[in-house]
Scaffold this active site. Structure first.
Site, PDB file in Angstrom:
ATOM      1  N   HIS A  18      -4.758   1.586   7.327  1.00 41.30           N
ATOM      2  CA  HIS A  18      -3.448   1.961   6.720  1.00 41.30           C
ATOM      3  C   HIS A  18      -2.874   2.370   8.240  1.00 41.30           C
ATOM      4  O   HIS A  18      -3.520   2.966   9.099  1.00 41.30           O
ATOM      5  CB  HIS A  18      -3.304   3.119   5.908  1.00 41.30           C
ATOM      6  CG  HIS A  18      -3.624   2.688   4.534  1.00 41.30           C
ATOM      7  ND1 HIS A  18      -4.186   3.294   3.736  1.00 41.30           N
ATOM      8  CD2 HIS A  18      -3.233   1.310   4.056  1.00 41.30           C
ATOM      9  CE1 HIS A  18      -4.496   2.627   2.534  1.00 41.30           C
ATOM     10  NE2 HIS A  18      -4.036   1.581   2.763  1.00 41.30           N
ATOM     11  N   CYS A  68      -2.927  11.282   3.294  1.00 39.11           N
ATOM     12  CA  CYS A  68      -3.054  10.678   2.313  1.00 39.11           C
ATOM     13  C   CYS A  68      -2.812  11.383   1.235  1.00 39.11           C
ATOM     14  O   CYS A  68      -2.504  10.647   0.166  1.00 39.11           O
ATOM     15  CB  CYS A  68      -4.590  10.270   2.115  1.00 39.11           C
ATOM     16  SG  CYS A  68      -5.115   8.963   3.411  1.00 39.11           S
ATOM     17  N   GLU A  77       0.862  -1.187   0.043  1.00 38.85           N
ATOM     18  CA  GLU A  77       0.013   0.087   0.021  1.00 38.85           C
ATOM     19  C   GLU A  77       0.817   1.281   0.189  1.00 38.85           C
ATOM     20  O   GLU A  77       0.389   2.462   0.241  1.00 38.85           O
ATOM     21  CB  GLU A  77      -0.713  -0.027   1.239  1.00 38.85           C
ATOM     22  CG  GLU A  77      -1.932  -1.208   1.463  1.00 38.85           C
ATOM     23  CD  GLU A  77      -3.269  -0.958   0.185  1.00 38.85           C
ATOM     24  OE1 GLU A  77      -3.686   0.072  -0.039  1.00 38.85           O
ATOM     25  OE2 GLU A  77      -3.338  -1.958  -0.590  1.00 38.85           O
TER      26      GLU A  77
END
Length: 444
Positions: free
Chosen positions: A250, A368, A174
Site C-alpha cells: 500500500h 494501518c 484498498e
C-alpha cells in the site's frame, strides 16, 4: 468554527491470529503460523488510541468484524449447525476457514476512503467502504464495514455513505491506505491525493511483476466521482511498481501526509516531480515535501520498521508529531533518521513511539490502525458519541477485552466451536457499549 482531524482506530477482534494470508505483505507472510495474543493486541491498540485522546486529539473507535464468518462459509457450501460448518471447513478447506477467521478489519486505513465536507460539492463528509477484492479474507468485509460506518457516522445531514465499488479487479479499492488529503487547514478545501498501483484498462501501463497492485486508477477515479470532488481538488499518482515488488503493498507503507506535509521515500512514486508540481498548483499554498533517500533508509528498513506507516498528527499547539511503532526505535538507520528529522526545520517537531507489535507482526503499523476523518465541530457533535475515546470508554473497553479475549490463539484454534460463542458474545456486548444497533449477521 473549529476544525479537527479525527482518527478512528479499529478495535482488534477476538480472532486476531497469524495465518499469513496477505501475499505481498512481508510481515504477514514471515510471521505465519505463530501464536498470537488477541488480548494483548486489543490492549495495545486501546493504549495508542487513549494516548492520542490524552494529547487533545479527537479519537474514536470502530468495531471489528464478526469472525468466524459463518455466513461466508455457508455461501460456499458448508452446511449444518454452526459447529458443524466450522469443523467441516477445517477438515475440507482449512485455507478458507483461515480467511473467514481473519481479524484484518483492525486495520481501518483499509475500511474506507473519506472526503471531508470542505472538499465535496454537497458539503457533506463522504464515505466509500473499500471492496478489498485482491484478498479473499478482506473481500468479505465491505458490507459489515458499511453497517459499522453508518452506525458510527449516523447523521444524514452531515454524512453521506456509499456502497462499495463493484467487486471486480478493475475496481480494486484498498481505501484510505492509498489516499492522502493535503490542505493548509483541515476546514479549508484541499487536494486529495489518490495513489494507485496500476491502470486496469490500459495494458501498456507500468505495473508490478512479483506482487499484485491492489489499487487501480479506475477505482480511485470512481471514488472521486462518488464523493463529488472537483477535478481541481484531485491528483492521481502512480505508486512505483518496483517498490510494490519489494513488499510495499500500500502507499501508506512508503508515504504519509498531513495538512501541508508529505513524508515519502524517494522510490515511492512514478513521475514524482511533475505530480508534485500539480499538487503545488492545486494547493495554492505552501507545501513541505520531505524526501527520505535510499542512502538514508533502504526500502527493506522502511518496510520492516514501517517508518512511513506512521501517523503524522497536528497537536493542539500547532506542532506536528509522528506517531511511530517501537520497531522504528529498534532499527538503527530509521531511529537515527527520525532523531535527525525533528531538527531539520520541517513542521514535524516530535516523534512519539508506541508498542503495537501484535499488529506489526501481522503487517500493520500505527497508520494501518486508523481511519482519518476531517470534520468541523458540528460534524464531530453529529458522530455517535459513544464511539469517541475518553476515560470512561477506555475503562469499559479494557474490561470488555479482559472478559472476552484469549491471551493465546493459534491457527489450529480457529476450528474450536467455542470461538464462535466467545466472539459473538463479545461483539453483542460491544454493540451495546458503543450503541451501534444490529450491525452483524448474527444479530439480524
Amino acid at each position: 468554527m473549529k476544525q479537527f482531524e479525527a482518527n478512528f482506530d479499529g478495535l482488534v477482534g477476538p480472532t486476531h491470529n497469524y495465518a499469513g494470508l496477505s501475499f505481498g505483505n512481508v510481515a504477514s507472510y514471515s510471521n505465519a503460523a505463530q501464536a498470537s495474543n488477541p488480548k494483548a493486541a486489543a490492549k495495545q491498540g486501546l493504549q495508542k488510541a487513549k494516548a492520542l485522546a490524552d494529547l487533545g486529539m479527537v479519537q474514536g473507535v470502530l468495531a471489528p468484524q464478526e469472525r468466524p464468518d459463518l455466513y461466508t462459509l455457508r455461501r460456499i457450501g458448508f452446511s449444518g449447525s454452526d459447529a458443524e460448518v466450522l469443523q467441516k471447513a477445517a477438515k475440507q478447506a482449512p485455507a478458507l476457514l483461515n480467511a473467514c477467521c481473519s481479524a484484518s478489519s483492525m486495520w481501518t486505513a483499509n475500511a474506507a476512503t473519506v472526503s471531508p465536507s470542505a472538499d465535496t460539492r454537497d458539503g457533506k463528509v463522504h464515505f466509500t467502504p473499500a471492496n478489498l477484492v485482491d484478498k479473499l479474507h478482506r473481500s468479505i468485509e465491505p458490507l459489515t464495514t458499511g453497517n459499522i460506518l453508518k452506525a458510527t457516522f449516523n447523521n444524514d445531514r452531515h454524512f453521506k455513505h456509499h456502497l462499495h465499488l463493484p467487486e471486480h479487479a478493475n475496481f480494486g479499492d484498498e481505501g484510505a491506505a492509498n489516499h492522502t488529503r493535503l490542505c493548509s487547514d483541515y476546514g479549508k478545501a484541499g487536494v486529495e491525493l489518490f495513489v494507485y498501483g496500476q491502470s486496469a484498462t490500459n495494458p501498456n501501463a507500468p505495473k508490478p511483476v512479483k506482487y499484485p497492485a491492489r489499487q487501480t486508477l479506475e477505482a480511485s477515479q470512481a471514488v472521486a466521482r462518488l464523493h463529488q470532488l472537483e477535478d481541481e481538488s484531485c491528483v492521481f499518482m502512480q505508486q512505483n511498481p518496483d517498490v510494490i515488488d519489494q513488499g510495499v503493498f500500500h502507499n501508506d507503507v512508503i508515504a504519509v501526509g498531513n495538512q501541508n506535509v508529505l513524508f515519502y521515500h524517494e522510490q515511492a512514486f512514478l513521475d514524482t516531480e511533475s505530480k508534485f508540481a500539480e499538487i503545488r498548483r492545486k494547493m495554492n499554498a505552501e507545501m513541505h515535501f520531505i524526501k527520505v533517500s535510499t542512502a538514508q533508509v533502504s526500502i527493506d528498513d522502511a518496510v520492516r520498521s514501517y517508518l512511513f506507516n506512521t501517523q503524522i498528527i497536528t497537536l493542539p499547539n500547532g506542532e506536528m508529531a509522528i506517531v511511530a511503532p517501537t520497531d522504528c526505535q529498534e532499527n538503527p538507520a530509521v531511529f537515527a533518521y527520525l532523531n535527525e528529522l525533528t531538527t531539520l526545520g520541517t513542521p514535524i517537531k516530535q516523534v512519539k513511539y508506541f508498542d503495537v507489535k501484535q499488529s506489526m507482526q501481522n503487517g500493520g503499523g500505527p497508520a494501518c490502525l486508523r481511519l482519518r476523518v476531517a470534520m468541523n465541530e458540528l460534524e464531530v457533535a453529529a458522530v455517535n458519541q459513544n464511539t469517541l475515546m475518553n476515560d470512561m470508554l477506555f475503562g469499559r473497553l479494557n474490561t470488555w477485552v479482559e472478559k472476552h479475549y484469549r491471551d493465546r490463539l493459534t491457527v489450529a484454534d480457529l476450528a474450536d466451536p467455542q470461538l464462535i460463542t466467545e466472539s459473538r458474545t463479545a461483539l453483542d456486548e460491544l454493540t451495546q457499549i458503543l450503541k451501534l444497533g444490529s450491525v452483524y449477521q448474527f444479530q439480524k
